[in-house]
Design a protein around this motif. Structure first.
Motif, PDB file in Angstrom:
ATOM      1  N   ARG A   7     -51.917 -27.892-104.867  1.00 48.50           N
ATOM      2  CA  ARG A   7     -51.226 -29.329-105.926  1.00 48.50           C
ATOM      3  C   ARG A   7     -49.976 -30.253-105.232  1.00 48.50           C
ATOM      4  NH1 ARG A   7     -54.535 -29.976-110.105  1.00 48.50           N
ATOM      5  NH2 ARG A   7     -56.092 -28.454-110.643  1.00 48.50           N
ATOM      6  N   ILE A   8     -49.000 -29.285-104.925  1.00 52.64           N
ATOM      7  CA  ILE A   8     -47.712 -29.313-104.408  1.00 52.64           C
ATOM      8  C   ILE A   8     -47.480 -29.860-103.394  1.00 52.64           C
ATOM      9  CG2 ILE A   8     -45.726 -28.585-103.823  1.00 52.64           C
ATOM     10  CD1 ILE A   8     -45.658 -26.630-105.949  1.00 52.64           C
ATOM     11  N   PHE A   9     -48.319 -29.405-102.375  1.00 54.79           N
ATOM     12  CA  PHE A   9     -49.221 -29.901-101.200  1.00 54.79           C
ATOM     13  C   PHE A   9     -49.073 -31.333-101.213  1.00 54.79           C
ATOM     14  CE2 PHE A   9     -52.166 -31.063 -98.266  1.00 54.79           C
ATOM     15  CZ  PHE A   9     -51.663 -30.730 -97.068  1.00 54.79           C
ATOM     16  N   ARG A  35     -42.613 -23.538-101.074  1.00 54.26           N
ATOM     17  CA  ARG A  35     -43.991 -23.275-101.082  1.00 54.26           C
ATOM     18  C   ARG A  35     -44.666 -23.793 -99.652  1.00 54.26           C
ATOM     19  NH1 ARG A  35     -44.522 -19.579-102.745  1.00 54.26           N
ATOM     20  NH2 ARG A  35     -46.607 -19.433-102.776  1.00 54.26           N
ATOM     21  N   ILE A  36     -44.321 -25.214 -99.535  1.00 54.12           N
ATOM     22  CA  ILE A  36     -44.719 -26.231 -98.342  1.00 54.12           C
ATOM     23  C   ILE A  36     -44.447 -24.538 -97.325  1.00 54.12           C
ATOM     24  CG2 ILE A  36     -44.184 -27.596 -96.680  1.00 54.12           C
ATOM     25  CD1 ILE A  36     -45.796 -28.544 -99.171  1.00 54.12           C
ATOM     26  N   ARG A  37     -43.759 -24.364 -97.175  1.00 55.76           N
ATOM     27  CA  ARG A  37     -42.837 -23.328 -95.896  1.00 55.76           C
ATOM     28  C   ARG A  37     -43.760 -22.783 -96.243  1.00 55.76           C
ATOM     29  NH1 ARG A  37     -38.176 -22.106 -97.264  1.00 55.76           N
ATOM     30  NH2 ARG A  37     -37.034 -23.374 -96.447  1.00 55.76           N
ATOM     31  N   SER A  38     -44.125 -21.767 -97.566  1.00 57.85           N
ATOM     32  CA  SER A  38     -45.422 -20.290 -97.440  1.00 57.85           C
ATOM     33  C   SER A  38     -46.896 -21.235 -96.672  1.00 57.85           C
ATOM     34  CB  SER A  38     -45.516 -20.439 -98.679  1.00 57.85           C
ATOM     35  OG  SER A  38     -46.430 -19.036 -98.727  1.00 57.85           O
ATOM     36  N   GLU A  42     -48.286 -19.579 -93.303  1.00 57.90           N
ATOM     37  CA  GLU A  42     -49.983 -19.067 -93.892  1.00 57.90           C
ATOM     38  C   GLU A  42     -50.909 -19.478 -92.886  1.00 57.90           C
ATOM     39  OE1 GLU A  42     -53.224 -18.463 -97.088  1.00 57.90           O
ATOM     40  OE2 GLU A  42     -51.507 -18.953 -97.670  1.00 57.90           O
ATOM     41  N   PHE A  43     -50.921 -21.062 -92.587  1.00 58.24           N
ATOM     42  CA  PHE A  43     -51.883 -21.926 -91.733  1.00 58.24           C
ATOM     43  C   PHE A  43     -50.934 -21.496 -90.061  1.00 58.24           C
ATOM     44  CE2 PHE A  43     -53.121 -23.316 -95.434  1.00 58.24           C
ATOM     45  CZ  PHE A  43     -54.548 -23.395 -95.586  1.00 58.24           C
ATOM     46  N   GLY A  44     -49.912 -21.408 -90.242  1.00 57.57           N
ATOM     47  CA  GLY A  44     -49.336 -21.249 -88.286  1.00 57.57           C
ATOM     48  C   GLY A  44     -48.773 -22.553 -88.200  1.00 57.57           C
ATOM     49  N   THR A  45     -48.468 -23.862 -88.814  1.00 56.08           N
ATOM     50  CA  THR A  45     -48.663 -24.682 -88.202  1.00 56.08           C
ATOM     51  C   THR A  45     -48.221 -25.406 -88.743  1.00 56.08           C
ATOM     52  OG1 THR A  45     -49.721 -26.708 -86.792  1.00 56.08           O
ATOM     53  CG2 THR A  45     -51.016 -25.759 -88.781  1.00 56.08           C
ATOM     54  N   SER A  46     -47.331 -26.614 -88.379  1.00 53.49           N
ATOM     55  CA  SER A  46     -46.550 -27.973 -89.263  1.00 53.49           C
ATOM     56  C   SER A  46     -47.076 -28.271 -90.323  1.00 53.49           C
ATOM     57  CB  SER A  46     -45.472 -28.744 -88.659  1.00 53.49           C
ATOM     58  OG  SER A  46     -44.906 -27.241 -87.647  1.00 53.49           O
TER      59      SER A  46
END
Length: 298
Positions: A7-9, A35-38, A42-46
């Motif tokens: 939701r933050i994303f 949270r975005i950095r986390s 986790e996804f290994g990408t920007s």
């Protein structure tokens, strides 16, 4: 990752700003950033491109956004159905074209509201391309559009068929005479993207008429008024004309089966299961259409 991270994303993507996203989510900017950095770790990408002017989704972020919308929608739907398993409640956002709005919506709003007072039913009228995109973007739960539809990500259910007719002013002797009355015929139509306009332009093309002057209006009433004044021809569902405008100074002409038959389908996301609420709505709409067609034939 948890659902609040998504939701933050979504909030960051919507507002193109970490600060405004924090305000919308009633949190602090440092939490949004964390949270975005986390998620990115986790996804290994920007997921976002960041610069001094704005924050924008990367290609990877665009992919995740589609999944985030789907997950958020499914979770909200699950909460509604589990919480109110014995009572039909929730909301439905349905799209439709102008003629469906005029002919079907008032009755279905009344009947559905009376039968299911805890359900919020919302309709939006727009052209088919916009309705299709709104369903794909989860802005609408479903939409009534002209079919058939063959678009990845969408499923369709045939709802009903209706007959289209050409409209001209009452004194028109024939469609051919009306088209030849001016060197450049005039047509009274909705804007680009309207299925009725497409059918009328196909008719003109089949008759070898490549030059014509469109008069664009934004309502059914406007079309009727312009045709009645002899300013051009148009095309609408026969039921609209016979139900609401039979006393007006207009004449109708039939069309061939290929051009004159319009199939209305209900489109929705193919990756969504049909909720109980949606199925109840579809059943009521079909019954209303069936009764309406019977009344028209009596």
């Amino acid at each position: 990752m948890n659902t609040n991270d998504l939701r933050i994303f979504e909030a960051v993507a919507l507002h193109s700003s970490f600060t405004r996203a924090a305000e919308a989510m009633f949190t602090v900017q440092s939490n949004v950033t964390a949270r975005i950095r986390s998620l990115e770790e986790e996804f290994g990408t920007s997921l976002f491109e960041r610069n001094a002017k704005k924050v924008a989704l990367t290609p990877a972020g665009e992919v995740l956004m589609q999944y985030a919308k789907e997950i958020t929608h499914l979770l909200d739907e699950a909460k509604r159905e589990v919480k109110n398993i014995d009572v039909l409640t929730g909301s439905l956002k349905i799209g439709c074209i102008e003629t469906t709005m005029a002919l079907r919506v008032p009755t279905i709003l009344h009947d559905f509201g009376a039968a299911y007072p805890h359900v919020e039913l919302e309709f939006k009228s727009a052209m088919r391309p916009e309705l299709v995109q709104d369903v794909l973007d989860y802005k609408l739960d479903a939409a009534f559009v002209s079919g058939p539809i063959s678009i990845s990500g969408l499923t369709q259910e045939i709802i009903h068929e209706e007959q289209l007719v050409i409209l001209a002013h009452r004194k028109a002797a024939s469609l051919s005479s009306e088209l030849s009355r001016h060197a450049i015929p005039k047509i009274v139509v909705f804007d680009q993207g309207c299925v009725f306009r497409e059918r009328l332009e196909s008719l003109l093309s089949a008759k070898g008429i490549v030059q014509y002057r469109p008069i664009v209006v934004n309502s059914i009433e406007g079309i009727i008024n312009f045709v009645e004044a002899g300013l051009g021809i148009s095309i609408l569902p026969e039921q609209i004309v016979s139900s609401y405008y039979a006393a007006r100074e207009i004449k109708t002409f039939p069309l061939s089966k290929s051009l004159g038959t319009m199939t209305t389908v209900l489109i929705s996301r193919s990756n969504r299961r049909s909720s109980k609420l949606m199925q109840v709505f579809i059943d009521m709409y079909k019954n209303q259409s069936k009764h309406s067609n019977v009344e028209q034939s009596i």
